[in-house]
Design an enzyme around this catalytic site. Structure first.
Site, PDB file in Angstrom:
ATOM      1  N   PRO A  89       3.117   1.891  -5.261  1.00  0.00           N
ATOM      2  CA  PRO A  89       3.656   2.332  -6.546  1.00  0.00           C
ATOM      3  C   PRO A  89       2.587   2.640  -7.590  1.00  0.00           C
ATOM      4  O   PRO A  89       1.560   1.973  -7.666  1.00  0.00           O
ATOM      5  CB  PRO A  89       4.525   1.152  -6.991  1.00  0.00           C
ATOM      6  CG  PRO A  89       4.064  -0.010  -6.198  1.00  0.00           C
ATOM      7  CD  PRO A  89       3.528   0.529  -4.917  1.00  0.00           C
ATOM      8  N   ASN A  90       2.884   3.684  -8.333  1.00  0.00           N
ATOM      9  CA  ASN A  90       2.098   4.159  -9.469  1.00  0.00           C
ATOM     10  C   ASN A  90       0.791   4.843  -9.085  1.00  0.00           C
ATOM     11  O   ASN A  90       0.104   5.372  -9.954  1.00  0.00           O
ATOM     12  CB  ASN A  90       1.837   3.038 -10.480  1.00  0.00           C
ATOM     13  CG  ASN A  90       3.119   2.519 -11.081  1.00  0.00           C
ATOM     14  OD1 ASN A  90       3.971   3.308 -11.497  1.00  0.00           O
ATOM     15  ND2 ASN A  90       3.287   1.211 -11.100  1.00  0.00           N
ATOM     16  N   ARG A 144      -3.333   7.356 -15.433  1.00  0.00           N
ATOM     17  CA  ARG A 144      -2.930   5.980 -15.750  1.00  0.00           C
ATOM     18  C   ARG A 144      -4.160   5.075 -15.784  1.00  0.00           C
ATOM     19  O   ARG A 144      -4.847   4.925 -14.774  1.00  0.00           O
ATOM     20  CB  ARG A 144      -1.945   5.470 -14.703  1.00  0.00           C
ATOM     21  CG  ARG A 144      -1.545   4.026 -14.922  1.00  0.00           C
ATOM     22  CD  ARG A 144      -0.584   3.544 -13.834  1.00  0.00           C
ATOM     23  NE  ARG A 144      -0.368   2.125 -13.960  1.00  0.00           N
ATOM     24  CZ  ARG A 144      -0.717   1.230 -13.039  1.00  0.00           C
ATOM     25  NH1 ARG A 144      -1.270   1.608 -11.910  1.00  0.00           N
ATOM     26  NH2 ARG A 144      -0.495  -0.047 -13.241  1.00  0.00           N
ATOM     27  N   TYR A 185      -8.805   2.536 -13.107  1.00  0.00           N
ATOM     28  CA  TYR A 185      -8.596   3.178 -11.815  1.00  0.00           C
ATOM     29  C   TYR A 185      -9.413   4.457 -11.611  1.00  0.00           C
ATOM     30  O   TYR A 185      -9.384   5.033 -10.530  1.00  0.00           O
ATOM     31  CB  TYR A 185      -7.104   3.490 -11.628  1.00  0.00           C
ATOM     32  CG  TYR A 185      -6.247   2.250 -11.692  1.00  0.00           C
ATOM     33  CD1 TYR A 185      -6.310   1.291 -10.691  1.00  0.00           C
ATOM     34  CD2 TYR A 185      -5.395   2.020 -12.765  1.00  0.00           C
ATOM     35  CE1 TYR A 185      -5.539   0.140 -10.742  1.00  0.00           C
ATOM     36  CE2 TYR A 185      -4.617   0.879 -12.829  1.00  0.00           C
ATOM     37  CZ  TYR A 185      -4.694  -0.057 -11.815  1.00  0.00           C
ATOM     38  OH  TYR A 185      -3.931  -1.194 -11.875  1.00  0.00           O
ATOM     39  N   ASN A 193      -3.137   0.678   0.369  1.00  0.00           N
ATOM     40  CA  ASN A 193      -3.278   0.231  -1.012  1.00  0.00           C
ATOM     41  C   ASN A 193      -1.848   0.048  -1.495  1.00  0.00           C
ATOM     42  O   ASN A 193      -1.184   1.007  -1.870  1.00  0.00           O
ATOM     43  CB  ASN A 193      -4.023   1.250  -1.874  1.00  0.00           C
ATOM     44  CG  ASN A 193      -4.198   0.779  -3.300  1.00  0.00           C
ATOM     45  OD1 ASN A 193      -3.529  -0.143  -3.757  1.00  0.00           O
ATOM     46  ND2 ASN A 193      -5.094   1.426  -4.026  1.00  0.00           N
ATOM     47  N   ALA A 213       0.998  -2.738  -6.819  1.00  0.00           N
ATOM     48  CA  ALA A 213       1.606  -3.988  -7.292  1.00  0.00           C
ATOM     49  C   ALA A 213       2.350  -4.743  -6.187  1.00  0.00           C
ATOM     50  O   ALA A 213       2.488  -5.962  -6.270  1.00  0.00           O
ATOM     51  CB  ALA A 213       2.546  -3.702  -8.457  1.00  0.00           C
ATOM     52  N   GLU A 236      -6.962  -3.356   3.901  1.00  0.00           N
ATOM     53  CA  GLU A 236      -6.375  -3.341   2.558  1.00  0.00           C
ATOM     54  C   GLU A 236      -7.426  -2.815   1.581  1.00  0.00           C
ATOM     55  O   GLU A 236      -8.584  -3.234   1.632  1.00  0.00           O
ATOM     56  CB  GLU A 236      -5.962  -4.769   2.175  1.00  0.00           C
ATOM     57  CG  GLU A 236      -5.410  -4.929   0.794  1.00  0.00           C
ATOM     58  CD  GLU A 236      -5.079  -6.383   0.465  1.00  0.00           C
ATOM     59  OE1 GLU A 236      -4.769  -6.648  -0.711  1.00  0.00           O
ATOM     60  OE2 GLU A 236      -5.132  -7.263   1.364  1.00  0.00           O
ATOM     61  N   HIS A 260      -8.207  -1.637  -2.631  1.00  0.00           N
ATOM     62  CA  HIS A 260      -7.837  -1.584  -4.047  1.00  0.00           C
ATOM     63  C   HIS A 260      -8.951  -0.878  -4.797  1.00  0.00           C
ATOM     64  O   HIS A 260     -10.139  -1.142  -4.556  1.00  0.00           O
ATOM     65  CB  HIS A 260      -7.620  -2.987  -4.618  1.00  0.00           C
ATOM     66  CG  HIS A 260      -6.516  -3.713  -3.944  1.00  0.00           C
ATOM     67  ND1 HIS A 260      -5.188  -3.434  -4.191  1.00  0.00           N
ATOM     68  CD2 HIS A 260      -6.548  -4.674  -2.996  1.00  0.00           C
ATOM     69  CE1 HIS A 260      -4.445  -4.211  -3.425  1.00  0.00           C
ATOM     70  NE2 HIS A 260      -5.238  -4.965  -2.684  1.00  0.00           N
ATOM     71  N   ARG A 297      -9.467  -9.332 -12.507  1.00  0.00           N
ATOM     72  CA  ARG A 297      -8.391  -8.918 -13.415  1.00  0.00           C
ATOM     73  C   ARG A 297      -7.474 -10.102 -13.733  1.00  0.00           C
ATOM     74  O   ARG A 297      -7.857 -11.255 -13.543  1.00  0.00           O
ATOM     75  CB  ARG A 297      -7.639  -7.747 -12.778  1.00  0.00           C
ATOM     76  CG  ARG A 297      -8.581  -6.539 -12.602  1.00  0.00           C
ATOM     77  CD  ARG A 297      -7.899  -5.310 -12.149  1.00  0.00           C
ATOM     78  NE  ARG A 297      -6.932  -4.881 -13.159  1.00  0.00           N
ATOM     79  CZ  ARG A 297      -5.952  -4.026 -12.898  1.00  0.00           C
ATOM     80  NH1 ARG A 297      -5.816  -3.500 -11.700  1.00  0.00           N
ATOM     81  NH2 ARG A 297      -5.109  -3.682 -13.851  1.00  0.00           N
TER      82      ARG A 297
END
Length: 182
Positions: free
Chosen positions: A43-44, A51, A56, A107, A110, A131, A133, A140
Site C-alpha cells: 500500500p501507498n 508521498r 521515500y 515491500n 504498512a 523483504e 524497505h 523510524r
C-alpha cells in the site's frame, strides 16, 4: 540455464534451411526462458515520488520498475513487477510466485507491521524471498520496528532507498545461480 527440448530439423549451417543430409525431425536443445523474479509492492507505494519524498525519495514506482528490470536482465532474469493497496491481492500474488517465479522481493509497506495473512502466504512460499524497505524502518517510529513478514524471508534490506531493490535482485540471483546452473 535450464534447457528445453525442441523438435524439428536442424538448420543447415549459415542458411537457416533444413540440412538435406539429415531428413526428418531431429532433436535439438535451446535454452529455456528463466522464471521471473517477482517484485511485489504494498500500500501507498503507488505514490512514490510525491508521498514524503524526504523519507521515500523522489523516484516513482515506474522508476523503480525500470531499475529492477535492468538489474534483473543483466543477471539473466525477467521481472514481474506489481503493486497493490489490497492485502488479499498481495497474498494471491505471493501464492502465484510459488509456482511461476524464481524468487520474490516484497515491500509490503504498512502491511509489514500488521499482516499475519502475508506472513502465512510467505511461509508457504517455496521460492527464496527478500523483504525490502526504502527507509530504515528501525530508525523510524517504534511501531515500524516490528516486521511480521521477516520470519518468512531469507533476508531483509532496508534504508538504501531504490538501491535496496537492486541489492535484493543481486542477492536473489546469487542464491538462484546454483539452481540455474543445474
Amino acid at each position: 540455464m535450464a534447457e528445453k527440448l525442441v523438435k524439428g530439423p536442424i538448420p543447415h549451417a549459415g542458411t537457416g534451411a533444413a540440412n538435406p543430409r539429415q531428413p526428418g525431425r531431429i532433436k535439438r536443445f535451446q535454452p529455456a526462458m528463466a522464471k521471473p523474479i517477482y517484485v511485489l509492492n504494498g500500500p501507498n507505494l503507488n505514490l512514490l515520488g510525491t508521498r514524503e519524498p524526504e523519507v521515500y525519495g523522489r523516484e516513482t514506482l515506474d522508476d523503480l520498475r525500470i531499475r529492477c528490470e535492468r538489474k534483473a536482465a543483466a543477471l539473466g532474469f525477467p521481472v514481474t513487477f506489481r503493486q497493490s493497496n489490497h492485502e488479499g491481492e498481495l497474498v494471491a500474488w505471493i501464492q502465484e510466485a510459488r509456482t511461476e517465479g524464481a524468487g520474490l522481493i516484497v515491500n509490503a509497506g504498512a502491511f509489514t507491521h500488521t499482516s499475519i495473512a502475508l506472513l502465512d502466504a510467505l511461509l508457504a512460499c517455496t521460492v527464496p524471498c527478500v523483504e525490502v524497505h526504502l527507509s530504515n524502518i528501525f530508525a523510524r517510529e517504534p511501531f515500524r520496528h516490528h516486521s511480521y513478514i521477516s520470519k518468512a524471508v531469507k533476508g531483509v534490506i532496508c534504508g538504501f532507498g531504490a538501491t535496496g531493490y537492486e541489492l535484493a535482485i543481486e542477492a536473489l540471483a546469487s542464491t538462484l545461480a546454483p539452481a540455474k546452473a543445474k
